[in-house]
Design a protein around this motif. Structure first.
Motif, PDB file in Angstrom:
ATOM      1  N   LEU A  29      13.023 -28.840  36.705  1.00 51.22           N
ATOM      2  CA  LEU A  29      12.397 -27.574  36.340  1.00 51.22           C
ATOM      3  C   LEU A  29      12.942 -26.473  37.251  1.00 51.22           C
ATOM      4  O   LEU A  29      13.079 -26.675  38.451  1.00 51.22           O
ATOM      5  CB  LEU A  29      10.875 -27.658  36.499  1.00 51.22           C
ATOM      6  N   ARG A  30      13.231 -25.323  36.646  1.00 57.92           N
ATOM      7  CA  ARG A  30      13.694 -24.179  37.438  1.00 57.92           C
ATOM      8  C   ARG A  30      13.284 -22.897  36.735  1.00 57.92           C
ATOM      9  O   ARG A  30      12.978 -22.904  35.541  1.00 57.92           O
ATOM     10  CB  ARG A  30      15.200 -24.227  37.674  1.00 57.92           C
ATOM     11  N   GLY A  31      13.237 -21.837  37.485  1.00 59.45           N
ATOM     12  CA  GLY A  31      12.815 -20.561  36.931  1.00 59.45           C
ATOM     13  C   GLY A  31      13.826 -20.003  35.947  1.00 59.45           C
ATOM     14  O   GLY A  31      15.024 -20.059  36.182  1.00 59.45           O
ATOM     15  N   GLY A  32      13.319 -19.463  34.848  1.00 58.85           N
ATOM     16  CA  GLY A  32      14.170 -18.842  33.843  1.00 58.85           C
ATOM     17  C   GLY A  32      13.865 -17.362  33.740  1.00 58.85           C
ATOM     18  O   GLY A  32      13.063 -16.819  34.506  1.00 58.85           O
ATOM     19  N   ALA A  33      14.453 -16.704  32.771  1.00 57.48           N
ATOM     20  CA  ALA A  33      14.263 -15.271  32.590  1.00 57.48           C
ATOM     21  C   ALA A  33      12.815 -14.922  32.279  1.00 57.48           C
ATOM     22  O   ALA A  33      12.283 -13.937  32.777  1.00 57.48           O
ATOM     23  CB  ALA A  33      15.181 -14.766  31.481  1.00 57.48           C
ATOM     24  N   SER A  34      12.171 -15.738  31.452  1.00 60.49           N
ATOM     25  CA  SER A  34      10.787 -15.432  31.091  1.00 60.49           C
ATOM     26  C   SER A  34       9.899 -16.664  31.090  1.00 60.49           C
ATOM     27  O   SER A  34       8.886 -16.700  30.407  1.00 60.49           O
ATOM     28  CB  SER A  34      10.757 -14.773  29.704  1.00 60.49           C
ATOM     29  N   GLY A  35      10.290 -17.691  31.829  1.00 58.20           N
ATOM     30  CA  GLY A  35       9.479 -18.903  31.868  1.00 58.20           C
ATOM     31  C   GLY A  35      10.121 -19.969  32.734  1.00 58.20           C
ATOM     32  O   GLY A  35      10.744 -19.656  33.745  1.00 58.20           O
ATOM     33  N   VAL A  36       9.985 -21.209  32.319  1.00 61.50           N
ATOM     34  CA  VAL A  36      10.476 -22.355  33.078  1.00 61.50           C
ATOM     35  C   VAL A  36      11.552 -23.064  32.258  1.00 61.50           C
ATOM     36  O   VAL A  36      11.315 -23.452  31.114  1.00 61.50           O
ATOM     37  CB  VAL A  36       9.318 -23.339  33.383  1.00 61.50           C
ATOM     38  N   LEU A  37      12.744 -23.181  32.836  1.00 66.36           N
ATOM     39  CA  LEU A  37      13.825 -23.911  32.180  1.00 66.36           C
ATOM     40  C   LEU A  37      13.658 -25.395  32.474  1.00 66.36           C
ATOM     41  O   LEU A  37      13.402 -25.796  33.612  1.00 66.36           O
ATOM     42  CB  LEU A  37      15.185 -23.447  32.695  1.00 66.36           C
ATOM     43  N   LEU A  38      13.810 -26.214  31.436  1.00 68.53           N
ATOM     44  CA  LEU A  38      13.647 -27.663  31.559  1.00 68.53           C
ATOM     45  C   LEU A  38      14.951 -28.356  31.208  1.00 68.53           C
ATOM     46  O   LEU A  38      15.555 -28.078  30.172  1.00 68.53           O
ATOM     47  CB  LEU A  38      12.536 -28.140  30.612  1.00 68.53           C
ATOM     48  N   ASP A  39      15.369 -29.245  32.095  1.00 64.76           N
ATOM     49  CA  ASP A  39      16.491 -30.144  31.832  1.00 64.76           C
ATOM     50  C   ASP A  39      15.996 -31.560  32.079  1.00 64.76           C
ATOM     51  O   ASP A  39      15.078 -31.781  32.878  1.00 64.76           O
ATOM     52  CB  ASP A  39      17.666 -29.890  32.781  1.00 64.76           C
ATOM     53  N   ALA A  40      16.606 -32.515  31.399  1.00 64.04           N
ATOM     54  CA  ALA A  40      16.379 -33.924  31.704  1.00 64.04           C
ATOM     55  C   ALA A  40      17.646 -34.428  32.376  1.00 64.04           C
ATOM     56  O   ALA A  40      18.756 -34.142  31.930  1.00 64.04           O
ATOM     57  CB  ALA A  40      16.099 -34.718  30.440  1.00 64.04           C
ATOM     58  N   GLU A  41      17.476 -35.151  33.460  1.00 65.36           N
ATOM     59  CA  GLU A  41      18.612 -35.703  34.177  1.00 65.36           C
ATOM     60  C   GLU A  41      18.595 -37.212  34.001  1.00 65.36           C
ATOM     61  O   GLU A  41      17.606 -37.863  34.330  1.00 65.36           O
ATOM     62  CB  GLU A  41      18.524 -35.310  35.655  1.00 65.36           C
ATOM     63  N   LEU A  42      19.671 -37.754  33.443  1.00 65.53           N
ATOM     64  CA  LEU A  42      19.758 -39.182  33.170  1.00 65.53           C
ATOM     65  C   LEU A  42      20.790 -39.815  34.078  1.00 65.53           C
ATOM     66  O   LEU A  42      21.872 -39.249  34.293  1.00 65.53           O
ATOM     67  CB  LEU A  42      20.194 -39.435  31.720  1.00 65.53           C
ATOM     68  N   LYS A  43      20.453 -40.971  34.578  1.00 65.88           N
ATOM     69  CA  LYS A  43      21.422 -41.773  35.316  1.00 65.88           C
ATOM     70  C   LYS A  43      21.713 -42.989  34.457  1.00 65.88           C
ATOM     71  O   LYS A  43      20.824 -43.772  34.126  1.00 65.88           O
ATOM     72  CB  LYS A  43      20.878 -42.190  36.684  1.00 65.88           C
ATOM     73  N   VAL A  44      22.949 -43.098  34.041  1.00 68.71           N
ATOM     74  CA  VAL A  44      23.422 -44.213  33.228  1.00 68.71           C
ATOM     75  C   VAL A  44      24.384 -45.012  34.097  1.00 68.71           C
ATOM     76  O   VAL A  44      25.269 -44.436  34.744  1.00 68.71           O
ATOM     77  CB  VAL A  44      24.120 -43.706  31.946  1.00 68.71           C
ATOM     78  N   ASP A  45      24.191 -46.323  34.115  1.00 66.06           N
ATOM     79  CA  ASP A  45      25.009 -47.205  34.935  1.00 66.06           C
ATOM     80  C   ASP A  45      26.495 -46.955  34.674  1.00 66.06           C
ATOM     81  O   ASP A  45      26.940 -46.949  33.526  1.00 66.06           O
ATOM     82  CB  ASP A  45      24.657 -48.661  34.609  1.00 66.06           C
ATOM     83  N   GLY A  46      27.251 -46.669  35.732  1.00 67.60           N
ATOM     84  CA  GLY A  46      28.680 -46.457  35.620  1.00 67.60           C
ATOM     85  C   GLY A  46      29.093 -45.038  35.273  1.00 67.60           C
ATOM     86  O   GLY A  46      30.278 -44.771  35.118  1.00 67.60           O
ATOM     87  N   MET A  47      28.129 -44.130  35.123  1.00 67.64           N
ATOM     88  CA  MET A  47      28.441 -42.734  34.786  1.00 67.64           C
ATOM     89  C   MET A  47      27.847 -41.808  35.840  1.00 67.64           C
ATOM     90  O   MET A  47      26.856 -42.164  36.481  1.00 67.64           O
ATOM     91  CB  MET A  47      27.833 -42.356  33.427  1.00 67.64           C
ATOM     92  N   PRO A  48      28.401 -40.610  35.998  1.00 66.38           N
ATOM     93  CA  PRO A  48      27.745 -39.634  36.877  1.00 66.38           C
ATOM     94  C   PRO A  48      26.450 -39.154  36.217  1.00 66.38           C
ATOM     95  O   PRO A  48      26.204 -39.403  35.039  1.00 66.38           O
ATOM     96  CB  PRO A  48      28.765 -38.503  36.991  1.00 66.38           C
ATOM     97  N   LEU A  49      25.619 -38.459  36.983  1.00 63.18           N
ATOM     98  CA  LEU A  49      24.383 -37.915  36.420  1.00 63.18           C
ATOM     99  C   LEU A  49      24.711 -37.052  35.212  1.00 63.18           C
ATOM    100  O   LEU A  49      25.693 -36.309  35.203  1.00 63.18           O
ATOM    101  CB  LEU A  49      23.643 -37.077  37.458  1.00 63.18           C
TER     102      LEU A  49
END
Length: 76
Positions: A29-49
């Motif tokens: 979660l991080r601040g956006g222009a008019s609200g809260v920006l949401l990202d999902a961060e996935l860790k998959v075996d053998g791949m970068p985030l």
């Protein structure tokens, strides 16, 4: 083998991953222009985030609900 379609903010899968290789999923979660920006961060075996943008929400609570909806889509 079960493949998971990882949806973006529009609900369309952007990447397909083997469920056995999914290590973790967390919200960013991080601040956006008019609200809260949401990202999902996935860790998959053998791949970068891998980050999936899930859009901007009016409040933190709405963003957390958006993340729960994202997790439900992964489990469907």
């Amino acid at each position: 083998m079960k493949l998971l379609g990882v949806p973006d903010a529009t609900g369309k899968p952007t990447i397909w991953i083997n469920a056995d290789h999914l290590v973790s999923v967390s919200s960013v979660l991080r601040g956006g222009a008019s609200g809260v920006l949401l990202d999902a961060e996935l860790k998959v075996d053998g791949m970068p985030l891998y980050r999936v943008p899930l859009g901007e929400h009016a409040t933190r609570e709405a963003a957390e609900e958006g993340f729960r909806a994202f997790l439900n889509q992964l489990q469907a």
